[in-house]
Design an enzyme around this catalytic site. Sequence first.
Site, mmCIF file in Angstrom:
data_model
loop_
_atom_site.group_PDB
_atom_site.id
_atom_site.type_symbol
_atom_site.label_atom_id
_atom_site.label_comp_id
_atom_site.label_asym_id
_atom_site.label_seq_id
_atom_site.Cartn_x
_atom_site.Cartn_y
_atom_site.Cartn_z
ATOM 1 N N ASP A 81 0.843 -1.195 0.000
ATOM 2 C CA ASP A 81 0.000 0.000 0.000
ATOM 3 C C ASP A 81 0.884 1.253 0.000
ATOM 4 O O ASP A 81 1.822 1.349 0.799
ATOM 5 C CB ASP A 81 -0.875 -0.046 1.264
ATOM 6 C CG ASP A 81 -2.012 0.960 1.236
ATOM 7 O OD1 ASP A 81 -2.343 1.455 0.151
ATOM 8 O OD2 ASP A 81 -2.587 1.230 2.323
ATOM 9 N N HIS A 174 -7.909 9.763 4.134
ATOM 10 C CA HIS A 174 -7.461 8.707 5.053
ATOM 11 C C HIS A 174 -7.777 9.083 6.495
ATOM 12 O O HIS A 174 -7.631 10.227 6.881
ATOM 13 C CB HIS A 174 -5.954 8.485 4.909
ATOM 14 C CG HIS A 174 -5.541 7.991 3.557
ATOM 15 N ND1 HIS A 174 -4.956 8.800 2.635
ATOM 16 C CD2 HIS A 174 -5.661 6.778 2.983
ATOM 17 C CE1 HIS A 174 -4.701 8.088 1.540
ATOM 18 N NE2 HIS A 174 -5.124 6.859 1.722
ATOM 19 N N ASN A 225 -10.115 0.326 -0.224
ATOM 20 C CA ASN A 225 -9.220 0.095 0.904
ATOM 21 C C ASN A 225 -9.901 0.331 2.238
ATOM 22 O O ASN A 225 -10.604 1.328 2.422
ATOM 23 C CB ASN A 225 -8.026 1.051 0.808
ATOM 24 C CG ASN A 225 -7.135 0.761 -0.370
ATOM 25 O OD1 ASN A 225 -7.401 -0.141 -1.166
ATOM 26 N ND2 ASN A 225 -6.060 1.514 -0.484
HETATM 27 ZN ZN LIG Z 1 -4.525 5.103 0.871
#
Ligand SMILES: [Zn+2]
Length: 279
Positions: A81, A174, A225
């Site tokens: 990632d 995020h 994700n």
């Molecule tokens: Zn990411």
Amino acid sequence: MLVNLKYVLNLAEKGGFCIPAFNVYNMETVMGVIKAAEEMKAPIIMQVYPRLMKEETGYYLSPIILAAAEKATVPVCFHLDHGPSELETTRSLRYGATGIMLDGSTLPFEENIALTKRVVDTCKFVDVQVEGELGHIGTTKDDELDEFTTADDAKKFVEETGVACLAVAVGTAHGRYKKPPKLDIERIKAIREATNNTALVLHGGSGVPDEEIKAAVKAGVRKMNFATDICYAFLDCCLEELQKPERTVAVDNFMKKPIEAVKDFCITRIKLVGADGKA
Ligand SMILES: [Zn+2]
């Protein structure tokens, strides 16, 4: 069964669903993720932060991921990632990764293309495919979301780099959101169209309302994700267990419930993105 990135993305494209990509941090999170995938008969991606690959954690964790993937009854891709440079991408290949993300999104456009293409070309030698990122996906701590990805840039980027999938900035970030994000679904559709239906990736999936996620999958998101919520599922359960007066001291037994907590969370996400029963 250990498979490469192209394998799981093809399944998603043919079936019109999305592969959940779960970040793992230790043996217990790996176990929780695999249990969920097998129970749901879902193809999945297990991915690792580049920081772990630089520290000694990656040395210990990679064989655990590979062992889990090879034993699994469902297709599993072992993915890096947010690889920032060739140090992390090359080391991950050596550790056995079958998918690589090169995140050059903070670089000027042309430099992002050049670096990504170089990593794509290296990975080709070992039949591994690459996820690129265009338009920076920031964190929820940022005051404003960064620049969204444009369809024209995405077209040029995909054509020149040869990435298998592309992480796009379309409204997510995020971390944990203060208020639910609004995704730019029309932009997702436009990018898909401009890039000859390239598989798109949504980062910052933790905390996005279910309806928004479903709409994004329908519009062409093929990898999503989940990282932050895995940590919370694991740690919240540990905290709860630690507060019990009769808490378990044997660490292996203590970990059984946190493993289940991770599994339960992953099952909800597998269903949400439509990956259940698709293995
Ligand atoms: Zn990411």
